[in-house]
Enzyme design. Sequence first.
Site, mmCIF file in Angstrom:
data_model
loop_
_atom_site.group_PDB
_atom_site.id
_atom_site.type_symbol
_atom_site.label_atom_id
_atom_site.label_comp_id
_atom_site.label_asym_id
_atom_site.label_seq_id
_atom_site.Cartn_x
_atom_site.Cartn_y
_atom_site.Cartn_z
ATOM 1 N N ASN A 166 0.879 -1.173 0.000
ATOM 2 C CA ASN A 166 0.000 0.000 0.000
ATOM 3 C C ASN A 166 0.914 1.220 0.000
ATOM 4 O OD1 ASN A 166 -1.440 2.330 0.855
ATOM 5 N ND2 ASN A 166 -3.053 1.060 1.717
ATOM 6 N N GLU B 250 -3.973 1.717 -2.978
ATOM 7 C CA GLU B 250 -4.070 3.163 -2.717
ATOM 8 C C GLU B 250 -3.166 3.944 -3.676
ATOM 9 O OE1 GLU B 250 -5.125 5.772 1.231
ATOM 10 O OE2 GLU B 250 -3.979 3.925 1.540
ATOM 11 N N TYR C 201 -7.895 -3.696 -1.933
ATOM 12 C CA TYR C 201 -7.761 -2.625 -0.947
ATOM 13 C C TYR C 201 -9.095 -2.557 -0.212
ATOM 14 C CZ TYR C 201 -7.272 2.069 1.040
ATOM 15 O OH TYR C 201 -7.233 3.139 1.900
ATOM 16 N N ASP D 61 -3.997 -4.703 1.178
ATOM 17 C CA ASP D 61 -4.281 -4.053 2.456
ATOM 18 C C ASP D 61 -5.692 -4.450 2.854
ATOM 19 O OD1 ASP D 61 -4.885 -2.405 4.569
ATOM 20 O OD2 ASP D 61 -4.551 -0.530 3.496
ATOM 21 N N ASN E 248 -6.927 -4.084 5.925
ATOM 22 C CA ASN E 248 -7.444 -3.172 6.941
ATOM 23 C C ASN E 248 -7.968 -3.872 8.189
ATOM 24 O OD1 ASN E 248 -7.157 -0.317 6.562
ATOM 25 N ND2 ASN E 248 -8.392 -0.489 4.696
ATOM 26 N N ASP F 105 3.079 4.909 4.772
ATOM 27 C CA ASP F 105 2.814 4.502 6.153
ATOM 28 C C ASP F 105 2.703 2.979 6.262
ATOM 29 O OD1 ASP F 105 0.475 4.649 4.643
ATOM 30 O OD2 ASP F 105 -0.779 5.348 6.302
#
Length: 253
Positions: free
Chosen positions: A7, A35, A105, A144, A146, A241
Amino acid sequence: MKLVSWNVNGLRACVKKGFLTYFQAVDADIFCIQETKLQEGQLELELPGYQQFFHSAQRKGYSGTAVFTKKEPLAVHYGFEGEIAADEGRVLTLEFDRFYLVNVYTVNAKRDLSRLRERLEWEDALFSYVTRLDQAKPVILTGDMNVAHTEIDLKNARANRNNSGFTIEEREKLSRLLDAGFIDTYRYFYPEKEGAYTWWSYMSKVRERNIGWRIDYFLASERLRSALVEAGIDSDVLGSDHCPIRLTVDLGR
């Protein structure tokens, strides 16, 4: 075959922070990103030997996925039938002769959990999609997602219980995938390793102190178990990040 997922939290920004240096050094056969935060024509990457596939969100500067591959796919699918939030470029599938690659994502429930219901509906649709694919040929699902699956997957589990990314509902959706025959490849190799994180807040000194979460995954169909060679987290790679994750498979096994 080496696969990488990252990501990048904005591909244009990440390119300015060393993306291409890592990309060239890791020399992946398939490189997945999430992203991207860009539209068609906003960035041209010179990646000799790779085919590039982008699935962008309709909203500018938001979401989006991409796959760069040395191996030519049999087919490419952008989203899937019945997908929730289908205009956000969250799912990109490449079909190869031996497997499906699904780059995702996952919808973020948001800090106030205002999008939790939609996220869970998205998870249900994705589950139906990948399990259907798995009936045809093995699936490698990455991206990702999450969610930190268990307490070992984040630094402060007690403080984050029922927070976005660590609610019971979100964790159960990942458990369901594993129960359906998918392998969390990193935990396959490192079942008890602590401090293995893929995302850190931008708050001061958080990454330096490794106060993070493992929310990026490579999941593989059970019948690929014997093909799994190595999995890794490149936590020293900056530019986002999140950090990149790796999976090596030997499909000849």
